[in-house]
Scaffold this active site. Structure first.
Site, short mmCIF file in Angstrom:
data_model
loop_
_atom_site.label_atom_id
_atom_site.label_comp_id
_atom_site.label_asym_id
_atom_site.label_seq_id
_atom_site.Cartn_x
_atom_site.Cartn_y
_atom_site.Cartn_z
N TYR A 143 0.84 -1.21 0.00
CA TYR A 143 0.00 0.00 0.00
C TYR A 143 0.87 1.26 0.00
CZ TYR A 143 -3.75 3.19 1.50
OH TYR A 143 -4.66 4.22 1.57
N LYS A 147 1.14 3.64 -3.14
CA LYS A 147 0.65 5.03 -3.09
C LYS A 147 1.77 6.02 -3.39
CE LYS A 147 -3.79 4.85 -2.14
NZ LYS A 147 -4.81 5.59 -2.92
N ASN A 172 -5.78 9.48 8.85
CA ASN A 172 -6.89 8.65 9.36
C ASN A 172 -8.22 9.38 9.38
OD1 ASN A 172 -4.24 7.73 10.55
ND2 ASN A 172 -5.55 6.02 11.16
N ARG A 184 -10.19 -1.40 10.85
CA ARG A 184 -9.45 -0.27 11.39
C ARG A 184 -9.92 0.03 12.81
NH1 ARG A 184 -8.93 3.52 6.10
NH2 ARG A 184 -10.91 2.55 5.66
N VAL A 186 -11.11 2.63 14.59
CA VAL A 186 -12.35 3.30 15.00
C VAL A 186 -13.54 2.35 14.86
CG1 VAL A 186 -13.96 5.17 14.46
CG2 VAL A 186 -11.50 5.62 14.50
N GLY A 205 -0.83 0.47 23.37
CA GLY A 205 -1.85 1.50 23.14
C GLY A 205 -1.31 2.92 23.22
N ARG A 274 1.45 9.57 14.47
CA ARG A 274 1.04 10.18 13.20
C ARG A 274 0.17 11.40 13.50
NH1 ARG A 274 -2.07 6.33 9.73
NH2 ARG A 274 -0.05 5.47 9.10
N1 UDP Z 1 -5.41 -0.81 16.42
C1 UDP Z 1 -5.82 -1.21 17.69
N2 UDP Z 1 -6.89 -2.06 17.77
C2 UDP Z 1 -7.58 -2.48 16.70
C3 UDP Z 1 -7.18 -2.04 15.41
C4 UDP Z 1 -6.08 -1.21 15.30
O1 UDP Z 1 -5.22 -0.84 18.71
O2 UDP Z 1 -8.56 -3.23 16.88
C5 UDP Z 1 -4.26 0.11 16.32
C6 UDP Z 1 -3.28 -0.21 15.19
O3 UDP Z 1 -2.31 -1.15 15.60
C7 UDP Z 1 -2.69 1.17 14.94
C8 UDP Z 1 -3.85 2.14 15.21
O4 UDP Z 1 -4.78 1.39 15.99
O5 UDP Z 1 -1.66 1.45 15.85
C9 UDP Z 1 -4.54 2.62 13.94
O6 UDP Z 1 -4.78 1.48 13.14
P1 UDP Z 1 -5.70 1.49 11.86
O7 UDP Z 1 -5.73 0.09 11.35
O8 UDP Z 1 -7.00 2.14 12.14
O9 UDP Z 1 -4.99 2.43 10.79
P2 UDP Z 1 -3.48 2.84 10.46
O10 UDP Z 1 -3.38 4.23 10.92
O11 UDP Z 1 -2.52 1.94 11.19
O12 UDP Z 1 -3.38 2.67 8.99
#
Ligand code: UDP
Length: 308
Positions: A143, A147, A172, A184, A186, A205, A274
């Site tokens: 990806y 991109k 995001n 993802r 959220v 976390g 990020r």
């Molecule tokens: N994440 C999490 N729990 C979940 C899914 C994702 O803690 O059930 C974390 C993931 O490891 C990352 C962040 O949340 O650090 C954002 O992940 P996401 O897949 O939404 O998008 P990314 O910004 O990584 O592309």
């Protein structure tokens, strides 16, 4: 105006098409329904001015338009990593086909690029001038590198005078019409809370993300198209940064979920932090996100409650 939106059945694509249709534009939505959903097409088809074309951007296409918004690509890490070669092809060959179509019809092209081009960033927050820190060999590379190549193609077509290709780097983004099984953070947290399951936290976390509500994102995207000239890449996202623990606490507060969190291993190459530097967008677009996380999450939770 006649808009062609690739990825129209996806989360951002369907929200963009709905906004364009509400403004009275003619919209052709193109999607192969790989990660996009028929339910979003049905919703758009109920509005006047919408035409759906089922097509995979990996194959060339020839559709007249004034503006081409190139959004087609799986964007959730679990989805895009499931079929990495297909993801890379969609991001690279799909973008090439979009550019060729825009060149043929003299259309402005809006390229949905991503904060992922910054990889696991060593500069924080990330300005457009940062070149990024991407592992070319890792599971996210299909990806991220796809991109990045998409951006390269857009700048080459622009430099060669073939297409006015405008690049937005989307951070995001969340909101109604995301898939519940999107994977993802959220959507995972919301769906888990609403179904009485514990929230899954990757790692400790403490990693951060900055979440932009979809309506704010679409507004920024349209302002980039409306500019009189190509501004170069523009970050679009919400600069308010949260740890995943803070996000979990906010979703739990809004849904009333009280179960303890479940720890999961941190995925490979998961960016530690990020946050967009949006000073360029503020300066050239007069744009800044308006919807705070609590408000955007409430609207998204309502959407998922209605789906249940
Ligand atoms: N994440 C999490 N729990 C979940 C899914 C994702 O803690 O059930 C974390 C993931 O490891 C990352 C962040 O949340 O650090 C954002 O992940 P996401 O897949 O939404 O998008 P990314 O910004 O990584 O592309």
């Amino acid at each position: 105006m006649k808009y062609l939106v690739t990825g129209a059945a996806g989360f951002l694509g369907s929200n963009l098409c709905a906004r364009l249709l509400a403004e009275g534009h003619q919209v052709i939505g193109l999607d192969n329904l790989h990660s996009g959903r028929q339910v979003n097409v049905d919703w758009l088809a109920s509005m006047s001015g919408f035409t759906f074309v089922r097509h995979d951007v990996i194959e060339p296409f020839d559709i007249a338009c004034d503006v081409l918004c190139n959004l087609a690509c799986p964007a959730s890490p679990p989805h895009y990593q499931e079929e990495p070669v297909n993801t890379a092809k969609t991001a690279v060959i799909g973008t090439l086909h979009a550019l060729e179509n825009a060149a043929r019809h003299n259309a402005v092209l809006l390229q949905a690029s991503t904060s992922e081009i910054y990889g696991d960033p060593l500069v924080h927050p990330q300005p457009e001038t940062y070149w990024g820190n991407v592992n070319t060999l890792g599971p996210r590379a299909c990806y991220d590198e796809g991109k990045r190549m998409g951006e390269t193609l857009c700048s080459d077509f622009t430099r060669l005078g073939k297409v006015d290709a405008r690049i937005i780097r989307i951070f995001n983004t969340y909101g109604p019409r995301m898939r519940g099984d999107d994977g993802r953070v959220v959507t995972n947290f919301i769906v888990q809370s609403l179904s009485g399951k514990p929230l899954t936290i990757s790692g400790d976390g403490s990693q951060t993300r900055s979440f932009c509500y979809v309506d704010d994102l679409i507004e920024g995207l349209l302002r980039v198209i409306a500019l009189g000239s190509n501004p170069g890449p523009v970050n679009l996202g919400n600069p308010v940064e949260f740890t995943m623990l803070e996000l979990a606490a906010e979703v739990q507060r809004l849904t009333g979920s009280r179960l303890p969190l479940v720890r999961m291993p941190l995925p490979a190459d998961d960016p530690k932090q990020r946050k967009p530097d949006i000073s360029k967008a503020e300066r050239i677009l007069g744009w800044r996100p308006k919807v705070e996380l609590s408000e955007g999450l409430s609207r998204t939770i309502d959407y998922f409650r209605r789906q249940a």
